[in-house]
Write a protein that holds these residues in place. Structure first.
Motif, mmCIF file in Angstrom:
data_model
loop_
_atom_site.group_PDB
_atom_site.id
_atom_site.type_symbol
_atom_site.label_atom_id
_atom_site.label_comp_id
_atom_site.label_asym_id
_atom_site.label_seq_id
_atom_site.Cartn_x
_atom_site.Cartn_y
_atom_site.Cartn_z
ATOM 1 N N ILE A 60 9.265 4.862 5.002
ATOM 2 C CA ILE A 60 8.802 6.245 5.017
ATOM 3 C C ILE A 60 9.871 7.085 4.332
ATOM 4 C CG2 ILE A 60 8.102 8.194 6.448
ATOM 5 C CD1 ILE A 60 7.376 6.097 8.631
ATOM 6 N N LEU A 61 9.492 7.717 3.233
ATOM 7 C CA LEU A 61 10.437 8.513 2.454
ATOM 8 C C LEU A 61 10.047 9.985 2.483
ATOM 9 C CD1 LEU A 61 10.824 6.156 -0.633
ATOM 10 C CD2 LEU A 61 12.383 6.419 1.295
ATOM 11 N N SER A 62 11.036 10.838 2.678
ATOM 12 C CA SER A 62 10.821 12.281 2.779
ATOM 13 C C SER A 62 11.110 12.964 1.445
ATOM 14 C CB SER A 62 11.739 12.870 3.849
ATOM 15 O OG SER A 62 11.459 12.295 5.104
ATOM 16 N N PHE A 63 10.204 13.839 1.043
ATOM 17 C CA PHE A 63 10.383 14.551 -0.220
ATOM 18 C C PHE A 63 9.921 15.990 -0.084
ATOM 19 C CE2 PHE A 63 6.036 13.049 -0.322
ATOM 20 C CZ PHE A 63 5.329 14.062 -0.951
ATOM 21 N N ARG A 64 10.196 16.765 -1.135
ATOM 22 C CA ARG A 64 9.703 18.140 -1.237
ATOM 23 C C ARG A 64 8.982 18.284 -2.577
ATOM 24 N NH1 ARG A 64 11.567 21.635 2.499
ATOM 25 N NH2 ARG A 64 13.509 21.141 3.560
ATOM 26 N N ALA A 65 7.749 18.781 -2.518
ATOM 27 C CA ALA A 65 6.983 19.065 -3.723
ATOM 28 C C ALA A 65 6.006 20.195 -3.404
ATOM 29 C CB ALA A 65 6.226 17.833 -4.195
ATOM 30 N N THR A 66 5.883 21.156 -4.313
ATOM 31 C CA THR A 66 5.006 22.305 -4.068
ATOM 32 C C THR A 66 3.616 22.116 -4.665
ATOM 33 O OG1 THR A 66 5.638 23.432 -6.113
ATOM 34 C CG2 THR A 66 6.975 23.883 -4.135
ATOM 35 N N GLU A 77 0.859 -1.180 0.000
ATOM 36 C CA GLU A 77 0.000 0.000 0.000
ATOM 37 C C GLU A 77 0.896 1.230 0.000
ATOM 38 O OE1 GLU A 77 -3.950 1.920 0.535
ATOM 39 O OE2 GLU A 77 -3.057 0.263 -0.545
ATOM 40 N N VAL A 78 0.535 2.221 -0.827
ATOM 41 C CA VAL A 78 1.310 3.456 -0.951
ATOM 42 C C VAL A 78 0.420 4.627 -0.551
ATOM 43 C CG1 VAL A 78 2.560 4.970 -2.545
ATOM 44 C CG2 VAL A 78 2.690 2.481 -2.827
ATOM 45 N N LYS A 79 0.946 5.490 0.297
ATOM 46 C CA LYS A 79 0.224 6.693 0.710
ATOM 47 C C LYS A 79 1.173 7.884 0.622
ATOM 48 C CE LYS A 79 -3.802 5.143 2.036
ATOM 49 N NZ LYS A 79 -5.011 5.529 1.340
ATOM 50 N N ILE A 80 0.608 9.031 0.286
ATOM 51 C CA ILE A 80 1.355 10.282 0.251
ATOM 52 C C ILE A 80 0.694 11.244 1.227
ATOM 53 C CG2 ILE A 80 2.108 12.229 -1.187
ATOM 54 C CD1 ILE A 80 3.282 9.571 -2.120
ATOM 55 N N ILE A 81 1.486 11.836 2.087
ATOM 56 C CA ILE A 81 0.983 12.852 3.005
ATOM 57 C C ILE A 81 1.647 14.161 2.593
ATOM 58 C CG2 ILE A 81 0.761 13.602 5.391
ATOM 59 C CD1 ILE A 81 1.081 10.696 6.235
ATOM 60 N N ALA A 82 0.854 15.048 1.999
ATOM 61 C CA ALA A 82 1.432 16.256 1.431
ATOM 62 C C ALA A 82 1.043 17.529 2.180
ATOM 63 C CB ALA A 82 1.035 16.381 -0.041
ATOM 64 N N LYS A 83 -0.202 17.634 2.578
ATOM 65 C CA LYS A 83 -0.668 18.867 3.217
ATOM 66 C C LYS A 83 -1.557 18.505 4.402
ATOM 67 C CE LYS A 83 -4.838 19.525 0.470
ATOM 68 N NZ LYS A 83 -5.848 19.597 1.489
ATOM 69 N N SER A 84 -1.797 19.473 5.267
ATOM 70 C CA SER A 84 -2.654 19.262 6.443
ATOM 71 C C SER A 84 -2.325 17.925 7.095
ATOM 72 C CB SER A 84 -4.132 19.311 6.053
ATOM 73 O OG SER A 84 -4.449 20.521 5.436
ATOM 74 N N ALA A 121 4.392 -1.294 3.339
ATOM 75 C CA ALA A 121 3.777 0.033 3.254
ATOM 76 C C ALA A 121 4.864 1.026 2.847
ATOM 77 C CB ALA A 121 3.164 0.448 4.582
ATOM 78 N N LEU A 122 4.540 1.851 1.880
ATOM 79 C CA LEU A 122 5.429 2.910 1.415
ATOM 80 C C LEU A 122 4.686 4.221 1.613
ATOM 81 C CD1 LEU A 122 7.910 4.009 -0.065
ATOM 82 C CD2 LEU A 122 6.784 3.405 -2.206
ATOM 83 N N VAL A 123 5.244 5.095 2.448
ATOM 84 C CA VAL A 123 4.594 6.363 2.751
ATOM 85 C C VAL A 123 5.554 7.496 2.420
ATOM 86 C CG1 VAL A 123 3.417 7.753 4.493
ATOM 87 C CG2 VAL A 123 3.346 5.250 4.649
ATOM 88 N N GLY A 124 5.100 8.391 1.540
ATOM 89 C CA GLY A 124 5.863 9.595 1.226
ATOM 90 C C GLY A 124 5.350 10.741 2.075
ATOM 91 N N VAL A 125 6.277 11.458 2.699
ATOM 92 C CA VAL A 125 5.905 12.590 3.557
ATOM 93 C C VAL A 125 6.558 13.855 2.983
ATOM 94 C CG1 VAL A 125 5.980 13.566 5.881
ATOM 95 C CG2 VAL A 125 5.698 11.104 5.585
#
Length: 143
Positions: free
Chosen positions: A102-108, A17-24, A54-58
């Motif tokens: 859990i992988l950390s990234f930057r995206a606007t 399962e892949v989830k992205i947490i980008a805002k709020s 589980a792969l989660v991008g923060v």
């Protein structure tokens, strides 16, 4: 008058399962954790030996724009928000998944839509190590 017996078509061996947490992030974390817990339980119910991943991008970008339909919402991360979110993910999901990455990234999410890993070398090492662990676990469970 015909009867067709029903049985398993396939048993999953790896569930991811892949989830992205980008805002709020603080507002989303409960839903994200619940979704991940439910997926992990569902996959284990299909095959107890299944490897759960589980792969989660923060997102660590403080200037992010989210969209709901035609409406844009600018979001600014609070200090330590990402660290708290990542800690909760680890604490609450470590026993649900065989591999939690859990992988950390930057995206606007704004043109020209830049994306970068917070630490590219670390992301590469973590991903490679996770693949190695999953491959070893696969060999143990499904010889």
């Amino acid at each position: 008058g015909y009867r067709v017996p029903e049985g398993p078509v396939a048993e999953p061996r790896i569930g991811c399962e892949v989830k992205i947490i980008a805002k709020s992030q603080q507002k989303q974390i409960d839903r994200v954790i619940s979704d991940l817990e439910n997926f992990g339980r569902r996959i284990k119910s299909l095959n107890r030996k299944c490897i759960n991943v589980a792969l989660v991008g923060v997102n660590h970008e403080s200037d992010y724009v989210g969209y709901e339909g035609d409406r844009a919402f600018r979001h600014t991360l609070r200090v330590q928000e990402t660290a708290a979110v990542m800690a909760r993910l680890r604490t609450q999901l470590i026993d649900v998944y065989d591999e939690l990455l859990i992988l950390s990234f930057r995206a606007t999410n704004q043109p020209p839509y830049p994306f970068s890993w917070l630490d590219p070398k670390q992301a590469e090492l973590y991903y490679g190590a996770a693949l190695t662990r999953v491959a070893e676990l696969y060999q143990q469970r499904f010889r």
